[in-house]
Motif scaffolding. Structure first.
Motif, PDB file in Angstrom:
ATOM      1  N   LYS A   1       2.772  -0.260   3.924  1.00 31.57           N
ATOM      2  CA  LYS A   1       3.413   0.853   3.209  1.00 31.57           C
ATOM      3  C   LYS A   1       3.627   2.034   4.140  1.00 31.57           C
ATOM      4  O   LYS A   1       4.672   2.702   4.101  1.00 31.57           O
TER       5      LYS A   1
ATOM      6  N   LEU B   1      -1.252   7.981   1.733  1.00 35.15           N
ATOM      7  CA  LEU B   1       0.180   7.726   1.856  1.00 35.15           C
ATOM      8  C   LEU B   1       0.997   8.932   1.424  1.00 35.15           C
ATOM      9  O   LEU B   1       2.022   9.254   2.030  1.00 35.15           O
TER      10      LEU B   1
ATOM     11  N   SER C   1       2.209   0.116  -7.189  1.00 32.81           N
ATOM     12  CA  SER C   1       2.252  -1.336  -7.014  1.00 32.81           C
ATOM     13  C   SER C   1       2.305  -2.088  -8.336  1.00 32.81           C
ATOM     14  O   SER C   1       2.835  -3.194  -8.392  1.00 32.81           O
TER      15      SER C   1
ATOM     16  N   GLU D   1       6.544   1.357   6.333  1.00 31.67           N
ATOM     17  CA  GLU D   1       7.807   1.415   5.596  1.00 31.67           C
ATOM     18  C   GLU D   1       8.357   2.830   5.497  1.00 31.67           C
ATOM     19  O   GLU D   1       9.573   3.027   5.439  1.00 31.67           O
TER      20      GLU D   1
ATOM     21  N   THR E   1      -2.358  -1.051  -4.990  1.00 29.66           N
ATOM     22  CA  THR E   1      -2.444   0.231  -4.291  1.00 29.66           C
ATOM     23  C   THR E   1      -2.400   1.406  -5.256  1.00 29.66           C
ATOM     24  O   THR E   1      -3.077   2.404  -5.041  1.00 29.66           O
TER      25      THR E   1
ATOM     26  N   VAL F   1       4.530   4.222  -3.712  1.00 33.82           N
ATOM     27  CA  VAL F   1       3.128   3.793  -3.671  1.00 33.82           C
ATOM     28  C   VAL F   1       2.730   2.973  -4.898  1.00 33.82           C
ATOM     29  O   VAL F   1       1.676   2.327  -4.893  1.00 33.82           O
TER      30      VAL F   1
ATOM     31  N   GLU G   1      -1.769  -4.380   3.368  1.00 39.18           N
ATOM     32  CA  GLU G   1      -0.716  -3.921   2.460  1.00 39.18           C
ATOM     33  C   GLU G   1      -0.513  -2.415   2.560  1.00 39.18           C
ATOM     34  O   GLU G   1       0.608  -1.906   2.464  1.00 39.18           O
ATOM     35  N   ARG G   2      -1.615  -1.685   2.742  1.00 38.93           N
ATOM     36  CA  ARG G   2      -1.507  -0.231   2.836  1.00 38.93           C
ATOM     37  C   ARG G   2      -0.878   0.187   4.161  1.00 38.93           C
ATOM     38  O   ARG G   2      -0.045   1.105   4.208  1.00 38.93           O
TER      39      ARG G   2
END
Length: 381
Positions: free
Chosen positions: A214, A188, A348, A217, A371, A346, A210-211
């Motif tokens: 991200k 990321l 979490s 996003e 994460t 990043v 979830e990754r």
């Protein structure tokens, strides 16, 4: 003091260890306010290295200087600092060239040192209440006082510079298309850094929802490899050409597309196929010369079956190696201060040090949205 100590594969504990002491005139003692758990820590946690019980983990560390040695010049008690994961002397041949990740002084017989990591020297990690920083005038980056940007600044110790380093290795330039394999914290950060460098399109390949969310996003194009060959998915989106540049943010524990087993060379070979002819490959993802848990005897010795013929045929170039954090951390710090970068997206979970065993377990299993975890020793459990 309290510290996170490795016991055996899949087991860490928080227990009392000796307080650090000034051992050299250029040492400082730092009271740790934040220490992050890194994906690289999981290699030791899982027993995939030669790590022995008793290691204090933690190479991503930020805190406040509590004590200085008599030879320290640029630091004073009360200074807020973040430490690169690289331990460097600042004066050897490699350090003078800017390659502080490959210092020839701090870990005799090996090019490079780090806190709390197997084979990287005698430097206890910072997942603890305090830590000793050697060659502190070199290894401490000053930060504005207070608590502002805490979860942004902690990422200057490793993953933000490492993600940026991946882009540097791949020579990412404005207007280009980039693929990043791996949407963990480093992946990321690589995608984010590619955008900071002006990339037009950034694809991010992973399988954890979830990754991938991200990645979406921050404006990247998520590619779920469980939905089909990622090479084909990306070529469909690039007119069959592939991307200009590619970054491996996974390393030697790459998962097969069915996620049922490891294929340690999979990402490297996927990069070769995804990136266009004459493109550049950046590999900050970790590869090791010895992997006790590897899938075959060659992989156990760090020998992987990589499509070098295909890479040669396409005229690609590859850059590898761990990040020289000091090459980037000052500039990235200033981007954070100026409001131009906010890498803490990043993060979490922020937890007290006592919660480290549970955090390691959940981060390793990629569950409950874990994460990136930041441990705060002063935070009440």
């Amino acid at each position: 003091m309290k510290a996170v100590v490795y016991e055996k594969p899949y087991s860490v504990t928080v227990r009392d260890v000796d307080e650090p002491q000034i051992e050299h005139p250029n040492d400082v003692i730092v009271r740790v306010t934040s220490s992050a758990i890194c994906g690289s820590d999981l290699h030791m946690y899982e027993g995939r290295t030669a790590a022995e019980p008793g290691i204090v983990f933690g190479h991503e560390n930020l805190g406040v200087v509590e004590e200085t040695g008599s030879g320290v010049v640029s630091l004073s008690k009360g200074d807020r600092v973040v430490m690169p994961f690289n331990v460097a002397c600042g004066f050897c041949k490699n350090c003078l060239a800017g390659d502080t990740g490959f210092c020839l002084t701090v870990n005799p017989g090996f090019a490079g040192g780090a806190y709390g990591y197997v084979a990287m020297g005698p430097y206890p990690g910072g997942q603890a209440e305090r830590m000793r920083v050697p060659f502190s005038d070199v290894n401490c980056l000053k930060l504005p006082p207070g608590e502002e940007f805490e979860t942004d600044f902690i990422l200057l110790a490793d993953i933000f510079p490492t993600g940026y380093h991946g882009c540097e290795l791949a020579e990412v330039s404005p207007g280009e298309s980039v693929v990043v394999y791996g949407a963990g914290p480093v992946g990321l950060m690589a995608a984010y850094s590619a955008m900071l460098r002006g990339a037009a399109t950034v694809f991010v390949v992973d399988r954890i929802p979830e990754r991938l969310d991200k990645a979406r996003e921050i404006g990247a194009v998520p590619i779920d490899f469980t939905q089909g060959d990622p090479v084909a998915q990306i070529k469909d989106r690039t007119g069959g050409e592939g991307t200009d540049k590619g970054i491996d943010a996974v390393g030697y524990q790459a998962q097969a597309h069915d996620a049922g087993h490891e294929e340690p060379a999979l990402v490297l070979n996927s990069l070769v196929e995804t990136v266009r002819a004459t493109g550049r490959l950046g590999v900050p993802g970790l590869y090791v010369p010895s992997d006790p848990g590897a899938v075959d005897e060659h992989a156990k010795r760090g020998q992987l079956l990589v499509s070098i013929g295909r890479m040669f045929e396409k005229g690609q170039r590859m850059g590898t190696g761990q990040c020289n954090v000091k090459r980037y951390n000052r500039q990235l710090r200033d981007l954070i201060i100026a409001g131009r970068a906010k890498p803490s997206f990043v993060v979490s979970h922020e937890l007290p040090l006592d919660r480290a065993p549970q955090a390691y377990e959940k981060f390793d299993k990629r569950v409950e949205g874990y994460t990136k975890v930041v441990l705060h020793p002063a935070l009440a459990a």
